[in-house]
Design a protein around this motif. Sequence first.
Motif, PDB file in Angstrom:
ATOM      1  N   PHE A   4      11.123  11.324 -11.475  1.00  0.00           N
ATOM      2  CA  PHE A   4      10.588   9.749 -11.345  1.00  0.00           C
ATOM      3  C   PHE A   4      11.687   8.683 -10.825  1.00  0.00           C
ATOM      4  O   PHE A   4      11.396   7.986 -10.200  1.00  0.00           O
ATOM      5  CB  PHE A   4      10.153   9.382 -12.808  1.00  0.00           C
ATOM      6  CG  PHE A   4       9.733   8.088 -13.029  1.00  0.00           C
ATOM      7  CD1 PHE A   4       8.375   7.601 -12.759  1.00  0.00           C
ATOM      8  CD2 PHE A   4      10.607   6.925 -13.447  1.00  0.00           C
ATOM      9  CE1 PHE A   4       7.939   6.475 -12.995  1.00  0.00           C
ATOM     10  CE2 PHE A   4      10.344   5.790 -13.630  1.00  0.00           C
ATOM     11  CZ  PHE A   4       8.710   5.425 -13.194  1.00  0.00           C
ATOM     12  N   THR A   5      12.893   8.968 -11.371  1.00  0.00           N
ATOM     13  CA  THR A   5      13.752   8.156 -10.793  1.00  0.00           C
ATOM     14  C   THR A   5      13.978   7.810  -9.293  1.00  0.00           C
ATOM     15  O   THR A   5      14.513   6.873  -8.785  1.00  0.00           O
ATOM     16  CB  THR A   5      15.180   8.402 -11.502  1.00  0.00           C
ATOM     17  OG1 THR A   5      15.480   9.764 -11.229  1.00  0.00           O
ATOM     18  CG2 THR A   5      15.279   8.291 -13.037  1.00  0.00           C
ATOM     19  N   SER A   6      13.813   9.062  -8.529  1.00  0.00           N
ATOM     20  CA  SER A   6      14.028   9.185  -7.191  1.00  0.00           C
ATOM     21  C   SER A   6      12.772   8.447  -6.552  1.00  0.00           C
ATOM     22  O   SER A   6      12.853   7.453  -5.642  1.00  0.00           O
ATOM     23  CB  SER A   6      13.907  10.554  -6.693  1.00  0.00           C
ATOM     24  OG  SER A   6      13.890  10.768  -5.274  1.00  0.00           O
ATOM     25  N   MET A  45      11.511  16.172   0.661  1.00  0.00           N
ATOM     26  CA  MET A  45      10.646  15.336   0.045  1.00  0.00           C
ATOM     27  C   MET A  45      11.185  13.996  -0.168  1.00  0.00           C
ATOM     28  O   MET A  45      12.523  13.736  -0.236  1.00  0.00           O
ATOM     29  CB  MET A  45      10.004  16.170  -1.159  1.00  0.00           C
ATOM     30  CG  MET A  45      11.207  16.241  -2.264  1.00  0.00           C
ATOM     31  SD  MET A  45      10.869  17.170  -3.876  1.00  0.00           S
ATOM     32  CE  MET A  45      11.215  18.719  -3.158  1.00  0.00           C
ATOM     33  N   GLY A  46      10.454  13.180  -0.305  1.00  0.00           N
ATOM     34  CA  GLY A  46      10.883  11.839  -0.984  1.00  0.00           C
ATOM     35  C   GLY A  46      10.715  10.956   0.447  1.00  0.00           C
ATOM     36  O   GLY A  46      10.756  11.121   1.420  1.00  0.00           O
ATOM     37  N   LEU A 105       0.865  -1.196  -0.260  1.00  0.00           N
ATOM     38  CA  LEU A 105       0.077   0.067   0.030  1.00  0.00           C
ATOM     39  C   LEU A 105       0.818   1.107  -0.023  1.00  0.00           C
ATOM     40  O   LEU A 105       0.535   2.079  -0.841  1.00  0.00           O
ATOM     41  CB  LEU A 105      -0.963   0.015   1.217  1.00  0.00           C
ATOM     42  CG  LEU A 105      -1.968  -1.008   1.350  1.00  0.00           C
ATOM     43  CD1 LEU A 105      -2.811  -0.916   2.445  1.00  0.00           C
ATOM     44  CD2 LEU A 105      -2.734  -0.959  -0.070  1.00  0.00           C
ATOM     45  N   LEU A 106       1.999   1.183   0.818  1.00  0.00           N
ATOM     46  CA  LEU A 106       2.731   2.367   0.845  1.00  0.00           C
ATOM     47  C   LEU A 106       3.436   2.559  -0.582  1.00  0.00           C
ATOM     48  O   LEU A 106       3.466   3.792  -1.063  1.00  0.00           O
ATOM     49  CB  LEU A 106       3.937   2.224   1.969  1.00  0.00           C
ATOM     50  CG  LEU A 106       3.381   2.406   3.438  1.00  0.00           C
ATOM     51  CD1 LEU A 106       4.513   1.753   4.190  1.00  0.00           C
ATOM     52  CD2 LEU A 106       2.999   3.589   3.686  1.00  0.00           C
ATOM     53  N   PHE A 107       4.009   1.602  -1.093  1.00  0.00           N
ATOM     54  CA  PHE A 107       4.702   1.703  -2.513  1.00  0.00           C
ATOM     55  C   PHE A 107       3.701   2.062  -3.573  1.00  0.00           C
ATOM     56  O   PHE A 107       3.879   2.945  -4.459  1.00  0.00           O
ATOM     57  CB  PHE A 107       5.129   0.242  -2.726  1.00  0.00           C
ATOM     58  CG  PHE A 107       5.679   0.040  -4.299  1.00  0.00           C
ATOM     59  CD1 PHE A 107       6.970   0.431  -4.247  1.00  0.00           C
ATOM     60  CD2 PHE A 107       4.861  -0.477  -5.309  1.00  0.00           C
ATOM     61  CE1 PHE A 107       7.445   0.493  -5.599  1.00  0.00           C
ATOM     62  CE2 PHE A 107       5.496  -0.357  -6.613  1.00  0.00           C
ATOM     63  CZ  PHE A 107       6.723   0.143  -6.851  1.00  0.00           C
ATOM     64  N   ALA A 108       2.449   1.590  -3.399  1.00  0.00           N
ATOM     65  CA  ALA A 108       1.311   2.037  -4.235  1.00  0.00           C
ATOM     66  C   ALA A 108       1.057   3.487  -4.138  1.00  0.00           C
ATOM     67  O   ALA A 108       0.915   4.176  -5.157  1.00  0.00           O
ATOM     68  CB  ALA A 108      -0.121   1.313  -4.235  1.00  0.00           C
ATOM     69  N   SER A 129      13.447   4.824  -4.330  1.00  0.00           N
ATOM     70  CA  SER A 129      13.043   4.928  -3.085  1.00  0.00           C
ATOM     71  C   SER A 129      11.913   3.818  -2.812  1.00  0.00           C
ATOM     72  O   SER A 129      11.967   3.081  -1.926  1.00  0.00           O
ATOM     73  CB  SER A 129      12.476   6.231  -2.483  1.00  0.00           C
ATOM     74  OG  SER A 129      11.297   6.615  -3.267  1.00  0.00           O
ATOM     75  N   GLY A 130      11.217   3.757  -4.021  1.00  0.00           N
ATOM     76  CA  GLY A 130      10.041   2.774  -3.815  1.00  0.00           C
ATOM     77  C   GLY A 130      10.522   1.107  -3.863  1.00  0.00           C
ATOM     78  O   GLY A 130      10.044   0.374  -3.087  1.00  0.00           O
ATOM     79  N   VAL A 131      11.498   0.974  -4.514  1.00  0.00           N
ATOM     80  CA  VAL A 131      12.151  -0.506  -4.774  1.00  0.00           C
ATOM     81  C   VAL A 131      12.840  -0.856  -3.463  1.00  0.00           C
ATOM     82  O   VAL A 131      13.081  -1.855  -2.929  1.00  0.00           O
ATOM     83  CB  VAL A 131      13.343  -0.419  -5.949  1.00  0.00           C
ATOM     84  CG1 VAL A 131      14.018  -1.670  -5.922  1.00  0.00           C
ATOM     85  CG2 VAL A 131      12.443  -0.437  -7.254  1.00  0.00           C
TER      86      VAL A 131
END
Length: 245
Positions: free
Chosen positions: A106-108, A158-159, A36-39, A112-114
Amino acid sequence: MPPIIVKALSALAEEEPMYQSGQESPINPLPTVVLLLFAGIMAMEVVLSLGSWGVVGGPQAIGWRLTAIQRFSFSGEIFDWMVENRRFPPEHMLRFVTYPFVHPAFTSALFSGVMLLALGKWVGEVIHGLAMLVVFFASAIVGALAYGFFTEDPMPLMGAFPPVYGLIGVFTHLMWIRLGQIGQKQARAFTLIGMLMALQLLFGLLFGAHSDWVADLAGFVTGFVLTPLLVPGGFAALLARLRRE
């Protein structure tokens, strides 16, 4: 994710750095909370990226990212204003928990998502979903507080890296305990955080320093400190260790 980080994560994971929870399964899917956090992170990024590319929203969508940063990122200047005036408007207090979902590019967001998925997979084998949610948002809040109190950086924070570093703190604590149990050097547990801090220093020297490492480090410390309170049997194990010492 860069191969060097993947290699470090894999090497650490082989040590099985965890408290025994009594719940073992041959298959350990990603926790729902992590998904859910990743989404949430990627949904926000997809909308902002599509808008900046002109795919959706029309011409005005090009400015969506800037608007999101202005509304949802954590601002040290706004924080200073709140502290000085002792006024804490809800729309600004929300920045403590919304800034992890807004990224500069987008790359950031993808990176961080991965990392969130990777750390969430390992940490999720030990702590429950609610506990992981506590780590994520507590690390985000403490990271923002550290950024506001200890830096004068005009750039907004941010991020998702501060809460991701919180999960690294949990992982490091579990590794630290495990190495102590098997009689190996516990300093090895800090290999990952040391490597990441070194990379941030290198990137700062090459591309210009930014004070967000303060928030990342604060997030790491938060996760590390919270671990005994959140893992099954962790607090009892900590008390037993203190009594032995």
